[in-house]
Write a protein that holds these residues in place. Structure first.
Motif, PDB file in Angstrom:
ATOM      1  N   HIS A   1       0.835  -1.217   0.000  1.00 35.72           N
ATOM      2  CA  HIS A   1       0.000   0.000   0.000  1.00 35.72           C
ATOM      3  C   HIS A   1       0.861   1.255   0.000  1.00 35.72           C
ATOM      4  O   HIS A   1       0.493   2.272   0.569  1.00 35.72           O
ATOM      5  CB  HIS A   1      -0.962  -0.002   1.196  1.00 35.72           C
ATOM      6  CG  HIS A   1      -1.913  -1.147   1.171  1.00 35.72           C
ATOM      7  ND1 HIS A   1      -3.120  -1.093   0.524  1.00 35.72           N
ATOM      8  CD2 HIS A   1      -1.830  -2.404   1.685  1.00 35.72           C
ATOM      9  CE1 HIS A   1      -3.743  -2.251   0.646  1.00 35.72           C
ATOM     10  NE2 HIS A   1      -2.984  -3.074   1.345  1.00 35.72           N
ATOM     11  N   ILE A   2       1.999   1.185  -0.645  1.00 33.75           N
ATOM     12  CA  ILE A   2       2.966   2.277  -0.589  1.00 33.75           C
ATOM     13  C   ILE A   2       2.453   3.561  -1.237  1.00 33.75           C
ATOM     14  O   ILE A   2       2.751   4.660  -0.775  1.00 33.75           O
ATOM     15  CB  ILE A   2       4.334   1.860  -1.188  1.00 33.75           C
ATOM     16  CG1 ILE A   2       5.393   2.930  -0.920  1.00 33.75           C
ATOM     17  CG2 ILE A   2       4.230   1.577  -2.676  1.00 33.75           C
ATOM     18  CD1 ILE A   2       5.638   3.228   0.531  1.00 33.75           C
TER      19      ILE A   2
ATOM     20  N   ASP B   1       0.584  11.181   0.524  1.00 36.75           N
ATOM     21  CA  ASP B   1       0.198  12.151   1.540  1.00 36.75           C
ATOM     22  C   ASP B   1       1.365  12.765   2.304  1.00 36.75           C
ATOM     23  O   ASP B   1       1.143  13.513   3.250  1.00 36.75           O
ATOM     24  CB  ASP B   1      -0.778  11.501   2.530  1.00 36.75           C
ATOM     25  CG  ASP B   1      -2.113  11.187   1.883  1.00 36.75           C
ATOM     26  OD1 ASP B   1      -2.514  11.916   0.957  1.00 36.75           O
ATOM     27  OD2 ASP B   1      -2.753  10.205   2.299  1.00 36.75           O
ATOM     28  N   VAL B   2       2.605  12.465   1.904  1.00 38.63           N
ATOM     29  CA  VAL B   2       3.719  13.092   2.620  1.00 38.63           C
ATOM     30  C   VAL B   2       3.746  14.583   2.289  1.00 38.63           C
ATOM     31  O   VAL B   2       3.394  14.985   1.176  1.00 38.63           O
ATOM     32  CB  VAL B   2       5.091  12.447   2.289  1.00 38.63           C
ATOM     33  CG1 VAL B   2       5.130  10.992   2.692  1.00 38.63           C
ATOM     34  CG2 VAL B   2       5.485  12.643   0.852  1.00 38.63           C
TER      35      VAL B   2
ATOM     36  N   TYR C   1       8.233  -0.619   3.173  1.00 38.67           N
ATOM     37  CA  TYR C   1       7.011  -1.323   2.769  1.00 38.67           C
ATOM     38  C   TYR C   1       7.040  -1.886   1.347  1.00 38.67           C
ATOM     39  O   TYR C   1       6.371  -2.868   1.064  1.00 38.67           O
ATOM     40  CB  TYR C   1       5.798  -0.397   2.908  1.00 38.67           C
ATOM     41  CG  TYR C   1       5.540   0.005   4.327  1.00 38.67           C
ATOM     42  CD1 TYR C   1       4.987  -0.883   5.240  1.00 38.67           C
ATOM     43  CD2 TYR C   1       5.878   1.284   4.765  1.00 38.67           C
ATOM     44  CE1 TYR C   1       4.765  -0.507   6.553  1.00 38.67           C
ATOM     45  CE2 TYR C   1       5.646   1.668   6.077  1.00 38.67           C
ATOM     46  CZ  TYR C   1       5.094   0.764   6.969  1.00 38.67           C
ATOM     47  OH  TYR C   1       4.877   1.138   8.267  1.00 38.67           O
TER      48      TYR C   1
ATOM     49  N   GLN D   1      10.468  10.831   4.631  1.00 34.87           N
ATOM     50  CA  GLN D   1       9.419   9.868   4.972  1.00 34.87           C
ATOM     51  C   GLN D   1       9.036   9.000   3.780  1.00 34.87           C
ATOM     52  O   GLN D   1       8.821   7.795   3.921  1.00 34.87           O
ATOM     53  CB  GLN D   1       8.180  10.594   5.513  1.00 34.87           C
ATOM     54  CG  GLN D   1       7.175   9.657   6.142  1.00 34.87           C
ATOM     55  CD  GLN D   1       7.737   8.967   7.376  1.00 34.87           C
ATOM     56  OE1 GLN D   1       8.258   9.615   8.273  1.00 34.87           O
ATOM     57  NE2 GLN D   1       7.656   7.648   7.420  1.00 34.87           N
TER      58      GLN D   1
ATOM     59  N   ASP E   1      -0.494   4.818  -1.209  1.00 32.74           N
ATOM     60  CA  ASP E   1      -1.304   5.534  -0.215  1.00 32.74           C
ATOM     61  C   ASP E   1      -0.422   6.268   0.790  1.00 32.74           C
ATOM     62  O   ASP E   1      -0.748   7.366   1.227  1.00 32.74           O
ATOM     63  CB  ASP E   1      -2.220   4.566   0.545  1.00 32.74           C
ATOM     64  CG  ASP E   1      -3.257   3.914  -0.344  1.00 32.74           C
ATOM     65  OD1 ASP E   1      -3.622   4.512  -1.380  1.00 32.74           O
ATOM     66  OD2 ASP E   1      -3.709   2.806  -0.003  1.00 32.74           O
ATOM     67  N   LYS E   2       0.687   5.655   1.152  1.00 34.36           N
ATOM     68  CA  LYS E   2       1.581   6.249   2.152  1.00 34.36           C
ATOM     69  C   LYS E   2       2.330   7.466   1.595  1.00 34.36           C
ATOM     70  O   LYS E   2       2.428   8.487   2.257  1.00 34.36           O
ATOM     71  CB  LYS E   2       2.574   5.210   2.656  1.00 34.36           C
ATOM     72  CG  LYS E   2       1.938   4.116   3.502  1.00 34.36           C
ATOM     73  CD  LYS E   2       2.953   3.035   3.841  1.00 34.36           C
ATOM     74  CE  LYS E   2       2.418   1.948   4.729  1.00 34.36           C
ATOM     75  NZ  LYS E   2       1.232   1.249   4.265  1.00 34.36           N
ATOM     76  N   ILE E   3       2.862   7.350   0.380  1.00 35.25           N
ATOM     77  CA  ILE E   3       3.711   8.443  -0.109  1.00 35.25           C
ATOM     78  C   ILE E   3       2.921   9.575  -0.749  1.00 35.25           C
ATOM     79  O   ILE E   3       3.429  10.686  -0.859  1.00 35.25           O
ATOM     80  CB  ILE E   3       4.821   7.943  -1.050  1.00 35.25           C
ATOM     81  CG1 ILE E   3       4.263   7.397  -2.352  1.00 35.25           C
ATOM     82  CG2 ILE E   3       5.707   6.934  -0.342  1.00 35.25           C
ATOM     83  CD1 ILE E   3       5.323   7.102  -3.403  1.00 35.25           C
TER      84      ILE E   3
ATOM     85  N   ASP F   1       9.468   5.011   3.888  1.00 33.53           N
ATOM     86  CA  ASP F   1       8.308   4.147   3.699  1.00 33.53           C
ATOM     87  C   ASP F   1       8.456   3.273   2.455  1.00 33.53           C
ATOM     88  O   ASP F   1       8.098   2.097   2.465  1.00 33.53           O
ATOM     89  CB  ASP F   1       7.018   4.972   3.602  1.00 33.53           C
ATOM     90  CG  ASP F   1       6.604   5.556   4.940  1.00 33.53           C
ATOM     91  OD1 ASP F   1       7.155   5.153   5.989  1.00 33.53           O
ATOM     92  OD2 ASP F   1       5.715   6.441   4.935  1.00 33.53           O
ATOM     93  N   TRP F   2       8.976   3.840   1.370  1.00 34.02           N
ATOM     94  CA  TRP F   2       9.155   3.069   0.131  1.00 34.02           C
ATOM     95  C   TRP F   2      10.080   1.870   0.380  1.00 34.02           C
ATOM     96  O   TRP F   2       9.805   0.750  -0.034  1.00 34.02           O
ATOM     97  CB  TRP F   2       9.726   3.964  -0.967  1.00 34.02           C
ATOM     98  CG  TRP F   2       9.830   3.305  -2.301  1.00 34.02           C
ATOM     99  CD1 TRP F   2      10.854   2.524  -2.763  1.00 34.02           C
ATOM    100  CD2 TRP F   2       8.870   3.349  -3.354  1.00 34.02           C
ATOM    101  NE1 TRP F   2      10.596   2.095  -4.035  1.00 34.02           N
ATOM    102  CE2 TRP F   2       9.385   2.586  -4.424  1.00 34.02           C
ATOM    103  CE3 TRP F   2       7.635   3.972  -3.507  1.00 34.02           C
ATOM    104  CZ2 TRP F   2       8.710   2.428  -5.628  1.00 34.02           C
ATOM    105  CZ3 TRP F   2       6.960   3.815  -4.703  1.00 34.02           C
ATOM    106  CH2 TRP F   2       7.487   3.056  -5.749  1.00 34.02           C
TER     107      TRP F   2
END
Length: 186
Positions: free
Chosen positions: A90-91, A97-98, A115, A107, A93-95, A111-112
């Motif tokens: 689900h990377i 919104d940084v 995850y 970040q 979705d995470k990146i 995260d990349w």
């Protein structure tokens, strides 16, 4: 520059998120789309491993790309991130919104790596890649803006730039989608 432009223009990532991805691609393959790793079981800019490498080949064959080219690999990366969230941790979705800041670049890279890439010693490698994104890529790419259709007239033009300038001096407000289109983070 080609990878950064693809991430920002084609995928709509912020400069910070793109910096995070670049720091990882550099460490995985040194941007070499023809690199084999893991004793021949991984391939390409993201070192797709085993079945994911098979998926790269299949996607490229079905869509008219060569799996050995940067173009084919970038379009597969986009497809994989947008359509196989569980496989990619689900990377996206995470990146997405940084914040578009140096810390956001850190970040996104962290995260990349943690995850998506999932290497051995992933905490230490995630921290190192985060630092690389923040200290080396962010200073180069932080001023790259990808202005979108801020005023919703179905065009990207000087009227959009004017709206952003009005926002910057406090004469206009922008909603969340306009802020995203303007690629700015207040």
């Amino acid at each position: 520059q080609t990878i950064f432009d693809f991430l920002v223009d084609e995928m709509g990532l912020s400069s910070a998120a793109a910096c995070g991805v670049l720091a990882n691609i550099e460490k995985e393959s040194n941007f070499n789309p023809n690199l084999y790793g893991d004793n021949g079981s991984s391939y390409g800019i993201c070192q797709w491993h085993n079945s994911r490498c098979d998926n790269l080949k299949s996607f490229c064959a079905k869509n008219g790309y060569s799996w050995k080219t940067l173009e084919g690999q970038l379009y597969f990366l986009k497809y994989e991130l947008e359509n196989q969230a569980s496989t990619t941790g689900h990377i996206l979705d995470k990146i997405e919104d940084v914040p578009n800041t140096a810390q956001g670049a850190y970040q996104a890279a962290y995260d990349w790596c943690y995850y998506f890439e999932r290497p051995a010693n992933k905490v230490a490698k995630s921290e190192a890649r985060g630092t690389r994104a923040k200290e080396d890529y962010w200073p180069v790419y932080k001023l790259v803006y990808n202005l979108g259709d801020v005023n919703s007239d179905n065009k990207i033009n000087s009227a959009d730039a004017l709206k952003v300038l009005e926002y910057a001096v406090g004469k206009a407000k922008l909603n969340k989608s306009q802020l995203k289109a303007a690629d700015i983070d207040k």
